[in-house]
Design a protein around this motif. Structure first.
Motif, short mmCIF file in Angstrom:
data_model
loop_
_atom_site.label_atom_id
_atom_site.label_comp_id
_atom_site.label_asym_id
_atom_site.label_seq_id
_atom_site.Cartn_x
_atom_site.Cartn_y
_atom_site.Cartn_z
N LEU A 15 0.86 -1.18 0.00
CA LEU A 15 0.00 0.00 0.00
C LEU A 15 0.89 1.23 0.00
N ILE A 16 0.78 2.05 -1.04
CA ILE A 16 1.69 3.18 -1.19
C ILE A 16 0.92 4.48 -1.43
N TRP A 67 0.30 -1.99 -5.01
CA TRP A 67 1.16 -2.78 -5.88
C TRP A 67 1.16 -4.19 -5.33
N VAL A 68 0.76 -5.14 -6.14
CA VAL A 68 0.71 -6.53 -5.73
C VAL A 68 1.92 -7.24 -6.31
N TRP A 69 2.74 -7.75 -5.42
CA TRP A 69 3.96 -8.47 -5.82
C TRP A 69 3.76 -9.94 -5.46
N GLU A 70 4.04 -10.81 -6.39
CA GLU A 70 4.03 -12.24 -6.11
C GLU A 70 5.45 -12.74 -6.30
N ALA A 71 5.95 -13.42 -5.29
CA ALA A 71 7.32 -13.95 -5.32
C ALA A 71 7.27 -15.46 -5.16
N ASP A 72 8.20 -16.13 -5.81
CA ASP A 72 8.23 -17.59 -5.75
C ASP A 72 8.42 -18.10 -4.32
N PHE A 94 7.57 7.32 -3.54
CA PHE A 94 6.39 6.77 -2.88
C PHE A 94 6.65 6.60 -1.39
N GLU A 95 5.63 6.85 -0.60
CA GLU A 95 5.66 6.49 0.82
C GLU A 95 5.05 5.10 0.93
N ILE A 96 5.74 4.21 1.60
CA ILE A 96 5.21 2.87 1.82
C ILE A 96 4.30 2.97 3.05
N VAL A 97 3.00 2.91 2.85
CA VAL A 97 2.04 3.07 3.93
C VAL A 97 1.93 1.78 4.75
N ASP A 98 1.89 0.65 4.06
CA ASP A 98 1.80 -0.62 4.76
C ASP A 98 2.16 -1.75 3.80
#
Length: 121
Positions: A15-16, A67-72, A94-98
């Motif tokens: 969440l940014i 932003w949705v990140w999927e990592a292996d 960007f500020e990283i909100v959570d």
């Protein structure tokens, strides 16, 4: 032969909130900044990550994008965050909100259940 057990991917909902420096750029400058400053850092540090981007500024002032990140795996996610922190993305553009990180249907794997999901037609 039983199905091979695999580790579920790690999904992170980042969440940014956009910062003034990002908003001061033209759309083309933003695309260029992401392509030249952020993507190369990610590629240099990790593999096995994918992303999707959602605009939310129409409905929220606290979080402008998800932003949705999927990592292996957890290591790929860890390396992704390390890479992002070394770019202007993190706390400059960007500020990283959570960060909300999890694995899909973790409860079902834990309890040996079928995942519960809704299906619409």
């Amino acid at each position: 032969m039983p199905a091979e057990e695999t580790t579920p991917p790690v999904t992170a909902f980042m969440l940014i909130k956009t910062m003034p420096e990002w908003l001061a750029m033209t759309p083309q400058e933003r695309v260029s900044a992401f392509a030249t400053q952020v993507v190369p850092a990610i590629r240099a540090r990790t593999t096995g990550v994918r992303s999707r981007f959602y605009d939310t500024e129409f409905y929220s002032t606290r979080v402008t994008d998800v932003w949705v990140w999927e990592a292996d795996d957890h290591e790929a996610y860890h390396l992704l965050v390390d890479a992002l922190r070394e770019t202007p993305f993190w706390d400059r553009y960007f500020e990283i909100v959570d960060l909300l990180v999890g694995t899909e249907n973790g409860y079902a794997r834990t309890y040996g259940l079928d995942p519960v999901a809704t299906i619409t037609t």
